[in-house]
Design a protein around this motif. Structure first.
Motif, mmCIF file in Angstrom:
data_model
loop_
_atom_site.group_PDB
_atom_site.id
_atom_site.type_symbol
_atom_site.label_atom_id
_atom_site.label_comp_id
_atom_site.label_asym_id
_atom_site.label_seq_id
_atom_site.Cartn_x
_atom_site.Cartn_y
_atom_site.Cartn_z
ATOM 1 N N ARG A 5 30.249 40.544 49.328
ATOM 2 C CA ARG A 5 30.213 39.612 48.198
ATOM 3 C C ARG A 5 30.351 40.374 46.889
ATOM 4 O O ARG A 5 29.951 41.540 46.786
ATOM 5 C CB ARG A 5 28.880 38.871 48.172
ATOM 6 N N LEU A 6 30.895 39.689 45.901
ATOM 7 C CA LEU A 6 30.921 40.253 44.553
ATOM 8 C C LEU A 6 29.879 39.497 43.723
ATOM 9 O O LEU A 6 29.964 38.270 43.585
ATOM 10 C CB LEU A 6 32.321 40.109 43.938
ATOM 11 N N VAL A 7 28.904 40.236 43.214
ATOM 12 C CA VAL A 7 27.766 39.631 42.506
ATOM 13 C C VAL A 7 27.658 40.251 41.117
ATOM 14 O O VAL A 7 27.648 41.476 40.977
ATOM 15 C CB VAL A 7 26.452 39.861 43.282
ATOM 16 N N ILE A 53 34.325 36.534 41.608
ATOM 17 C CA ILE A 53 32.872 36.740 41.621
ATOM 18 C C ILE A 53 32.207 35.586 42.377
ATOM 19 O O ILE A 53 32.354 34.422 42.016
ATOM 20 C CB ILE A 53 32.325 36.846 40.179
ATOM 21 N N ARG A 344 29.143 46.480 44.613
ATOM 22 C CA ARG A 344 29.815 45.236 44.217
ATOM 23 C C ARG A 344 28.950 44.005 44.456
ATOM 24 O O ARG A 344 29.078 43.012 43.736
ATOM 25 C CB ARG A 344 31.141 45.095 44.979
ATOM 26 N N GLY A 345 28.058 44.048 45.440
ATOM 27 C CA GLY A 345 27.290 42.833 45.668
ATOM 28 C C GLY A 345 26.110 42.961 46.621
ATOM 29 O O GLY A 345 25.080 42.313 46.435
#
Lengths: 355, 355
Positions: A5-7, A53, A344-345
């Motif tokens: 995931r992109l957080v 995102i 990234r997440g």
């Protein structure tokens, strides 16, 4: 293996209640008051979609209202932010796309009771996962002993403290040339974070509250690069040489850092500085002249955008400021896929217990 | 292969003429006025011998006399320093053990002629290899166009400019806790250097004087860690976005850095930042996502001690502050023997043309 995931852990929101003259809110005085980018949730989601995102944790700005109004305002803004997140789209059956950092009424003359009540309120708001904190505390900085009950309550509640600059440092030092906002933004903000964190270290706050989770804006500002100098200055100063439980560099391994530094060398270096913390564990046998394993440091670093600041000067599909930070993560020498996915997440999902 | 030498490029001297009330000299107000460590050459040599330092380049402090006295004082101090070096022991038949940084009468209301005369004087003093420079210029900072003739003359003379902080930044930001000198020394000094260098970049000084050789104290302070943020802030600010010839990070590869950072990760990172400069060469085809070769950056880094500051709190054979910096050089990952020998002394011998 979980989906990568992109957080975004560093993104701002200034809800309408925040943007009134009485709050002395500054960003809007710089920007057009007609823009909705500061509070509109759809704009936030559109920005997220455009950059891939998955989930963001918007943060309030600080407030500077009089103490008599601050408690009510903070409480209302926390409720507002809870609603802002609650009404956001779902990412999975159990996750929304927006969570947030609440705020405490940290203003001069506020009572400790009011601060503790705010922490209790935020703890009960399901979409708020931490609090934003400026550097002034209740007027005397974050090394003020009056804040000890606040640190204790935050530690106990497990709320992440996002330390974010607000004022910059010493505008006289910028001189009289017109350099736009470059000097206060590029240097003043990180200096402010660096000073505040150093004062926390020197005050023994991390010795007294070892489980406190502090997330530093802009990858800790200048603190990583000045940390060995800081350790040496402490060792050479009779006033503080024996005060702390650990070498100054040890504390840097207990902090969290956003990955908003715009370059791969910077990010790699920050992860080195986190990783080397273990050398300074009391009684450690880790030699100080071996290479550090920077993969060990990446777990405390978390992607962020600083949205809606740093918009592109020309209209573009993606914002350069976001692309730069993503490319930087991807280009760190010595980080593998797991470390990059974490920054990234994955690290954010763990830190904020978003499962 | 030449003998590996240890050369100290960051070491202070305050000659007796400097230490009078009219010069407003501050270090001595903190220290005992009876100590001779600030000016005694034998003490400097003893310190060098104890730490295996072959050759040192002591620097004057800045002066802050009225313009009417500054030119004469600077001239006399430059002659004093020439004599101080001339009378030092020989290292080889062609080298002394002491060389130095002279000073310019950089005070408000000084004439350009006086500054140019001082540069001419220093150029003719065989043991002076550069000049010390504070951050205030003649009162308006180093980005003052009035200094352009000075940069031009320094560039032409080939004198190295050692940029050293003197005032720190924003003492109000340190708060009211007693932390000794830690905050101004560990943070304020590097911040001051960082701001001054950034203002030089923003003013286009390195575009106008591309052969100027600037040596930054304390490994450039916080500039390396904030340099990608600086580049991004410039790119996003309409006032400055189109002003410079290069990306901000390019200029960092044209500077020199002492190796006074107390940790191997810091030094390795600084060499990365220097090495990556070539990516930002105009028209460069060096991709920004490849690992940099940090050996390329080490050639602009030079050992220093900051003597006689940072003395040990207890009597020891060697000073911890010196040992830390030597150990840091030795422990940089990715530097081989050649790079380490260069940083310890070879780079300084080349930069100052000491053969």
């Amino acid at each position: 293996m979980a989906l990568a995931r992109l957080v975004d852990v560093h993104t701002h929101v200034y809800l309408p209640r925040h943007c009134t003259p009485s709050t002395n809110f500054s960003p809007l005085t710089r920007a057009s008051s007609r823009t909705t980018i500061y509070w509109d949730r759809d704009e936030k989601i559109k920005f997220m979609d455009r950059h891939g995102i998955d989930l963001s944790l918007p943060t309030h700005g600080s407030i500077s209202s009089p103490a008599s109004e601050a408690q009510t305002l903070a409480s209302q803004l926390n409720d507002d932010l809870q609603q802002y997140c609650a009404d956001s789209p779902s990412l999975t059956p159990s996750l929304k796309r927006l969570y947030g950092f609440g705020l405490l009424p940290l203003v001069p003359e506020i009572s400790t009771t009011a601060l503790l009540e705010a922490i209790e309120q935020i703890s009960k708001l399901s979409y708020l996962k931490g609090i934003i904190m400026g550097t002034r505390g209740i007027g005397k900085g974050l090394d003020d002993e009056a804040l000890d009950p606040v640190w204790a309550a935050l530690e106990k509640a497990g709320l992440v403290v996002f330390l974010h600059p607000h004022y910059g440092v010493d505008s006289q030092a910028w001189g009289d040339k017109n350099n736009g906002h470059v000097l206060p933004l590029a240097l003043g903000f990180p200096f402010e974070t660096t000073i505040a964190t150093t004062r926390l270290i020197l005050a023994g706050v991390f010795d007294r509250f070892p489980s406190l989770r502090l997330l530093l804006a802009h990858s800790g500002g200048a603190l990583p690069q000045l940390s060995s100098r800081l350790a040496s200055c402490i060792d050479h100063d009779p006033v503080v040489a024996s005060r702390l439980k650990h070498d100054a560099r040890w504390y840097l391994g207990k902090l969290y850092y956003d990955a908003v530094a715009y370059g791969p060398e910077e990010l790699g270096f920050v992860s080195d500085v986190i990783a080397r913390s273990q050398r300074y564990e009391t009684g450690s046998s880790v030699p100080t002249n071996t290479a550090v394993d920077r993969t060990l440091g990446s777990g405390r670093m978390l992607f962020g955008t600083d949205h809606p600041f740093f918009p592109p000067l020309q209209s573009t599909e993606k914002w350069a400021s976001v692309v730069e930070n993503l490319q930087a993560i991807d280009a760190v020498t010595g980080w593998g896929q797991a470390e990059k996915d974490g920054v990234r997440g994955g690290n954010a999902l763990s830190l904020f217990n978003l499962v």
